[in-house]
Design a protein around this motif. Structure first.
Motif, PDB file in Angstrom:
ATOM      1  N   PHE A 368       0.842  -1.285  -0.031  1.00 33.08           N
ATOM      2  CA  PHE A 368      -0.021   0.212   0.133  1.00 33.08           C
ATOM      3  C   PHE A 368       0.849   1.377   0.109  1.00 33.08           C
ATOM      4  CE2 PHE A 368      -4.622   0.725   1.113  1.00 33.08           C
ATOM      5  CZ  PHE A 368      -5.031  -0.352   0.174  1.00 33.08           C
ATOM      6  N   GLU A 397      -9.743  -1.562   7.981  1.00 35.89           N
ATOM      7  CA  GLU A 397     -10.400  -1.400   6.883  1.00 35.89           C
ATOM      8  C   GLU A 397      -9.945  -2.245   5.619  1.00 35.89           C
ATOM      9  OE1 GLU A 397     -10.848   2.561   4.820  1.00 35.89           O
ATOM     10  OE2 GLU A 397     -10.233   3.281   6.766  1.00 35.89           O
ATOM     11  N   ILE A 398      -8.800  -2.921   5.899  1.00 35.64           N
ATOM     12  CA  ILE A 398      -8.283  -3.824   4.733  1.00 35.64           C
ATOM     13  C   ILE A 398      -8.083  -5.428   5.148  1.00 35.64           C
ATOM     14  CG2 ILE A 398      -6.379  -4.175   2.975  1.00 35.64           C
ATOM     15  CD1 ILE A 398      -7.705  -1.380   2.564  1.00 35.64           C
ATOM     16  N   TYR A 403      -9.152  -8.375   2.068  1.00 37.43           N
ATOM     17  CA  TYR A 403      -8.866  -7.940   0.907  1.00 37.43           C
ATOM     18  C   TYR A 403      -7.855  -8.399   0.092  1.00 37.43           C
ATOM     19  CZ  TYR A 403     -12.966  -4.707   1.239  1.00 37.43           C
ATOM     20  OH  TYR A 403     -14.172  -3.910   1.366  1.00 37.43           O
ATOM     21  N   ALA A 408      -8.543  -4.363  -2.666  1.00 34.97           N
ATOM     22  CA  ALA A 408      -8.429  -3.369  -1.940  1.00 34.97           C
ATOM     23  C   ALA A 408      -8.481  -1.967  -2.711  1.00 34.97           C
ATOM     24  CB  ALA A 408      -6.851  -3.459  -1.153  1.00 34.97           C
ATOM     25  N   TYR A 411     -11.612  -1.007  -3.690  1.00 38.17           N
ATOM     26  CA  TYR A 411     -12.366  -0.409  -2.549  1.00 38.17           C
ATOM     27  C   TYR A 411     -11.938   1.005  -2.404  1.00 38.17           C
ATOM     28  CZ  TYR A 411     -12.531   0.523   2.645  1.00 38.17           C
ATOM     29  OH  TYR A 411     -12.858   1.412   3.821  1.00 38.17           O
TER      30      TYR A 411
END
Ligand code: FAD
Length: 683
Positions: A368, A397-398, A403, A408, A411
């Motif tokens: 990320f 969140e991930i 994901y 991801a 999203y």
């Protein structure tokens, strides 16, 4: 342990040594499928660094690809952040005898496998470390990061031994030694917190200037505007399978000769497969690989490595999210001679995504943070920065939503495709898909030409975006099993994912998959009179099916054979997932009282939970008596809780039975391990 067993263990060690070096010899004599010729006639690391004007070296020793993945991403950051001219290579590629004259800093990433072992391909590096003398390496400045699993006794053993050897030879460690623990599922977080500190240490120690993170490709990328021809790889596991090449073949023996190994799998037909579970919601596949067309050999207790391809649904989503044209044919040319091609080229984008890239598993925070530079707009850039800097938010969140990369990314962009991420960046940032290992469940004495595996299918029904969370290889095996079965058809809704079962140029047609054999130390005592205690719940029973088939075959071949007592402690939830239930009565009959089976059920309606270790305890008198007679103990299956619970139970049995302290019992088991009387095959 009798002298025959000692000899067998030594021979096994020599065989493993030969086997690991054979990989290297193979790549020297036959050429590694995805290697390029290094711009040097030398195999000496220092000469190659000098000739290619490199000012930083990153080395990795990787068993399953994790250390390689992190080493490459570390190297890429050194290039993009500090404009260093980095060489990143597998330790197996070079010799290290002149490392005392090295003038560039070295970062080492090393995985530990099994009982504190170095990865298979690090045999030459390990022997270099074993033979360095004190104050040999005073020139060397290094950083070190280990990948291990704290549920194993010799946690990060290979990295720790490397640290000790280098320090005792006078080398200087920059910053602090780092290690990642897969046992607590914190590999990515452990790496990231070490990395942020080590970059500061490197800046200070090497006087480096940091600049904005800008991706610098390592390859020249060329689109090839031609039709697919025999030179274009379409996902073949290695160059040898391309139409322009021929697989090495022995006319005399009428078999393909490889040699087949971790760089060159054999594409083997699955000649039989069946579902072993009887429940609707869980699956376990028994598959039989026919290796009679090759010179591939195994011995009972070895592992089979299966090379998977990605599922259709995962591939399609990935291509769509990154706006990729699957039919684009391209070639990669390394920008300097120390860089290897990640897969056979030229090839197509679609083939790379399907056959060469690991795209299914959880997305990492490391990945990320590398995406920030490609954010399509400021809003997404801010979100990416927020998530890559805040591990708790990232987890919420991930990670907790299971994901993968494509999930991801879509999203974050509200399902809109990203057109700003260069394909070359994805090629260089994503790991190459790795083979998965399976404990062989057949016996090389009874099934000489077929290799059986027993694989539980990995499935979690849905992540938060509604997609099933699948295990790549096991769902592929299930698809093949359903395809082979006469009564069942592959249909979309009942399966979480589907695959292109025919493979590149129909190479996998008729249920074929690429495989190779990994030698293991998990071996029956050579003296058949030695008693054997096997503990293997779930798919942990796999190698024990092989062991028992081996003993039955031995009895068939030698009617007067004197066999020791064999106990098998097996555990399952209930009768629906009782593996090989139909086979055991026959084995018990053939072994005529010398095989005793203890089955623990952990989820029988109306009954208390019973585990394999509970059965072990219940039968401690017999267990202890066999241990006194020199029994070999084998544990297979779950490394996290089961292997530790069994270990604790054995300590208890020894402590009570021999009236010794827990510390003495622990020491005794340790000694059993060292002498091969207590063997584990856990994952
Ligand atoms: P993978 O694709 O590797 O996925 C691994 C896990 O991640 C799965 O549970 C999957 O559901 C989950 N996952 C996928 N995507 C995500 C996501 N986005 N987020 C979070 N989680 C995700 N297994 C056996 O069944 N039998 C054996 O005999 C056996 N022997 C082994 C022997 C050894 C020496 C070793 C090392 C392992 C052995 N294993 C065995 C385990 C086996 O190698 C595989 O790890 C297992 O089958 C899963 O492989 P897969 O490709 O199906 O799953």
């Amino acid at each position: 342990m009798d002298s025959v067993d000692v000899i067998v263990l030594l021979l096994a060690a020599v065989a493993v040594l030969f086997y690991t070096n054979r990989t290297k010899l193979t790549s020297i004599f036959f050429g590694n499928d995805d290697s390029i010729t290094v711009n040097s006639s030398s195999g000496d690391i220092v000469t190659v660094l000098k000739e290619n004007k490199k000012n930083y070296l990153v080395l990795y020793a990787s068993q399953t690809g994790t250390a390689e993945d992190y080493a490459k991403s570390f190297a890429k950051e050194l290039i993009s952040k500090f404009s260093l001219n980095v060489m990143c290579t597998d330790v197996e590629n070079y010799e290290y005898d002149n490392l005392d004259t090295v003038s560039v800093p070295v970062s080492i990433f090393i995985s530990t496998y099994g009982e504190g072992d170095f990865p298979d391909n690090a045999a030459n590096f390990e022997s270099f470390l074993n033979n360095i003398e004190s104050s040999d390496l005073t020139n060397l400045k290094f950083t070190l990061f280990g990948f291990g699993n704290s549920t194993y006794e010799f946690y990060n053993g290979a990295a720790k031994r490397t640290l000790k050897a280098l320090k005792s030879a006078g080398a200087t460690l920059i910053g602090s030694y780092g290690e990642a623990d897969d046992g607590s599922a914190s590999t990515d977080e452990d790496y990231l917190s070490w990395k942020s500190k080590i970059f500061d240490d490197l800046k200070t120690s090497l006087n480096l200037d940091e600049q904005e993170d800008i991706f610098k490709p390592s390859f020249k990328y060329e689109v090839i505007d031609e039709k697919v021809n025999g030179k274009v790889a379409l996902g073949e596991p290695c160059q040898e399978y391309l139409p322009r090449n021929k697989l090495p073949f022995s006319k005399e023996k009428n078999v393909f000769t490889g040699p087949f190994n971790a760089n060159f799998p054999y594409v083997a037909p699955i000649t039989a497969s069946r579902e072993l579970f009887q429940s609707d919601d869980r699956n376990c596949i028994h598959a039989e690989f026919d290796v009679s067309g090759s010179n591939l050999k195994y011995s009972t207790g070895d592992h089979l490595a299966i090379w998977p391809s990605n599922a259709n649904e995962t591939v399609e989503k990935f291509l769509a999210v990154f706006s990729l044209n699957p039919d684009e044919i391209f070639n990669l040319t390394p920008l300097d001679a120390t860089i290897k091609l990640p897969f056979p080229c030229p090839t197509t984008i679609g083939s790379v995504v399907r056959h060469y890239m690991e795209i299914t598993g959880p997305v990492s925070r490391k990945f990320f943070s590398s995406l920030v530079q490609f954010a399509p707009n400021n809003e997404i850039k801010e979100r990416l920065e927020e998530l890559s800097n805040d591990k708790d938010q990232f987890a919420v969140e991930i990670t907790s939503k299971y994901y993968n990369i494509a999930d991801a990314v879509s999203y974050l962009s509200n399902e809109k495709p990203w057109t700003t991420i260069p394909w070359t960046f994805l090629i260089e940032s994503l790991a190459r898909i790795q083979p998965r290992y399976y404990s062989i469940s057949s016996s090389s004495l009874s099934e000489k030409q077929t290799i059986h595996v027993t694989a539980v299918v990995e499935n979690i029904p849905n992540n938060k975006s509604g997609n099933p969370i699948i295990g790549v290889t096991t769902n592929l095996l299930r698809n093949i099993q359903l395809n082979q079965s006469l009564n069942e058809k592959i249909s979309g809704p009942s399966l979480p994912c589907t695959y292109d079962l025919s493979g590149p140029r129909n190479l996998f047609e008729d249920s074929k998959l690429p495989v190779h054999v990994r030698r293991s130390h998990f071996k029956l005592p050579s003296n058949p009179r030695t008693p054997v205690i096997m503990i293997g719940p779930g798919t942990g029973v796999a190698p024990f099916r092989g062991f028992i088939r081996e003993r039955c075959k031995m009895l068939e071949l030698q009617s007067n054979l004197k066999l020791g007592k064999h106990l098998l402690f097996y555990g399952c939830r209930n009768n629906d997932d009782y593996l090989y239930k139909d086979e055991f009565p026959e084995y018990i009959e053939k072994m005529d009282g010398l095989l005793e089976l203890f089955v623990a059920f952990s989820r029988l309606p109306g009954s208390e939970k019973v585990y394999a270790q509970d059965m072990l305890k219940e039968n401690e008198e017999q267990v202890l008596s066999l241990m006194k007679q020199g029994a070999f103990i084998y544990v297979c299956g779950d490394a996290k809780s089961m292997a530790q619970a069994v270990h604790a139970t054995l300590i208890d049995i020894l402590r009570r039975g021999l009236q010794i302290s827990a510390a003495e019992a622990t020491e005794m088991l340790k000694m059993f391990k060292t002498t091969g009387k207590y063997q584990e095959d856990v994952w």
